[in-house]
Scaffold this active site. Structure first.
Site, PDB file in Angstrom:
ATOM      1  CG  ASP A 106       5.086  82.931-103.419  1.00 16.02           C
ATOM      2  OD1 ASP A 106       4.806  83.965-102.786  1.00 16.02           O
ATOM      3  OD2 ASP A 106       4.627  81.817-103.137  1.00 16.02           O
ATOM      4  CG  ASP A 279       0.588  79.844-108.664  1.00 16.83           C
ATOM      5  OD1 ASP A 279       1.358  79.025-108.131  1.00 16.83           O
ATOM      6  OD2 ASP A 279      -0.121  80.634-108.003  1.00 16.83           O
ATOM      7  CB  CYS A 317      -4.490  68.019-126.944  1.00 13.47           C
ATOM      8  SG  CYS A 317      -3.163  68.977-126.173  1.00 13.47           S
ATOM      9  CB  CYS A 319       0.355  69.721-126.577  1.00 18.79           C
ATOM     10  SG  CYS A 319       0.230  67.953-126.202  1.00 18.79           S
ATOM     11  CB  CYS A 322      -1.745  65.452-128.294  1.00 20.00           C
ATOM     12  SG  CYS A 322      -2.187  65.194-126.557  1.00 20.00           S
ATOM     13  CG  HIS A 348      -1.357  66.437-122.529  1.00 21.46           C
ATOM     14  ND1 HIS A 348      -2.214  66.748-123.564  1.00 21.46           N
ATOM     15  CD2 HIS A 348      -2.150  66.065-121.480  1.00 21.46           C
ATOM     16  CE1 HIS A 348      -3.462  66.547-123.178  1.00 21.46           C
ATOM     17  NE2 HIS A 348      -3.462  66.136-121.917  1.00 21.46           N
TER      18      HIS A 348
END
Length: 391
Positions: A106, A279, A317, A319, A322, A348
């Site tokens: 940015d 974002d 999920c 991930c 999880c 997660h």
């Protein structure tokens, strides 16, 4: 020696490209591929925020498992600490933080203009007092580009004026005009063809100012375009109005980035208007308060009802969190004030938002977007923006 404009543009075109892989037959949504020197970004895509060259509490290796492709860092914060010279000496931002995927910085405009009591705006740039050590700093459009050139991200943002909400039309008009003049100076100052400079559309909550600014920016044929100045306090419905007035005015063959937005409903509706990239700090900020994202809901894992809950945050999920840990364990870590809680919940939450945009991409490829995501697209949907304040 500075590159000639035509040679610069030719090298830039070789390093960056955007292709549309599929379009929704009922909306302006599209699935695309944004090619960068550090790999492709398959859009629509949520991008995690790594303000100070790190996504808070998560290592780059852990971040890679979330499905994240592009990561953000912030020019303003890195200029204050450790300084772009140190990052450049370390080999650039990718090597400095150990992330080998695409990166975006940015311009720092939003952070500078948030220092409303500590800065002075002129046509030349912005002068402000450093909140770290009190020194006086002047950032001009040319300065922002120089800092970002030194940092070395794949995508860099033009220095813009980000007005607050609410604001008078006269103030917004003056700000939008200055952002255009600053963009021209950014384009002139930018000299690295391995970095894509994105222009930023401002215009407040006024659709006509937004659309005219977008059309003006499109004349520069930049590698990509961003919609800025949203999610600064305005109601969610105004965000939808702003995006619908702006995105269609930007070139179809270039990526479109909605800055600072990362809630399910706002992303889905922006994708329907033709936006590709997003974002937000939501996933890690919520994690640091012990909150997990599950199918658009916010769960406070500190709650005692999770104390003996031996199931994952989300059984669907994939991930790391999880697949290996229970709600009871996370509840325990939070109450014990263990840092591991923030890491596991961040993994997660980032995975959840990345997967949300991945699922939308798959739906667009199969032309199922408006049916599979009707809940998030409905004008009177019960879905609301996620509250990111501490529980």
């Amino acid at each position: 020696m500075q590159l000639s404009y035509h040679r610069f543009a030719r090298i830039l075109t070789q390093a960056f490209s955007f292709s549309c892989d599929a379009r929704c037959s009922h909306t302006l949504a599209r699935a695309g591929t944004f090619t960068t020197p550090h790999g492709p970004v398959h859009t629509p895509r949520f991008m995690p925020v790594g303000t100070l060259a790190n996504v808070k509490t998560v290592t780059p290796a852990q971040l890679a498992t979330t499905g994240a492709q592009m990561v953000l860092s912030n020019t303003y914060h890195l200029h204050l600490q450790p300084g772009e010279d140190i990052v450049a000496e370390a080999g650039g931002l990718h090597r400095f933080m150990g992330w080998d995927g695409p990166m975006l910085t940015d311009s720092g405009g939003f952070q500078v203009f948030s220092l409303s009591q500590m800065r002075t705006i002129t046509e030349d740039g912005v002068t402000f007092k450093s909140p770290k050590d009190g020194r006086i700093i002047n950032i001009r459009p040319e300065t922002s580009i120089q800092i970002q050139n030194d940092l070395g991200a794949d995508v860099i943002m033009a220095f813009d004026e980000c007005p607050p909400y609410p604001c008078s039309r006269e103030t917004i008009k003056a700000s939008t005009d200055r952002t255009w003049r600053w963009l021209l100076r950014c384009v002139e100052a930018h000299q690295r063809p391995d970095q894509a400079l994105f222009g930023i559309v401002q215009g407040g909550v006024y659709p006509d100012l937004r659309s005219s600014a977008a059309e003006q920016l499109a004349t520069l044929d930049l590698p990509g375009y961003a919609i800025g100045g949203v999610s600064v306090g305005e109601p969610p419905e105004l965000i939808k109005t702003i995006v619908r007035a702006t995105a269609p005015c930007l070139p179809e063959h270039k990526p479109r980035y909605l800055m600072g937005v990362g809630t399910y409903r706002e992303m889905a509706q922006a994708i329907a208007a033709g936006v590709d990239l997003f974002d937000c700090v939501i996933p890690t900020r919520l994690a640091r308060h012990g909150a997990a994202l599950v199918a658009g809901d916010r769960w406070n894992l500190k709650n005692q009802r999770f104390r003996r809950d031996y199931t994952p945050i989300d059984t669907a999920c994939p991930c790391y969190t999880c697949q290996n840990f229970t709600r009871a364990y996370l509840c325990h870590l939070i109450h014990a004030k263990e840092m591991l809680a923030f890491t596991l919940i961040s993994i997660h939450n980032i995975t959840e938002l990345v997967r949300f945009t991945q699922r939308i991409r798959e739906a667009i490829l199969g032309d199922r977007f408006t049916t599979e995501f009707a809940h998030w697209l409905a004008p009177n949907s019960a879905a609301t923006a996620i509250d990111v304040s501490p529980p």
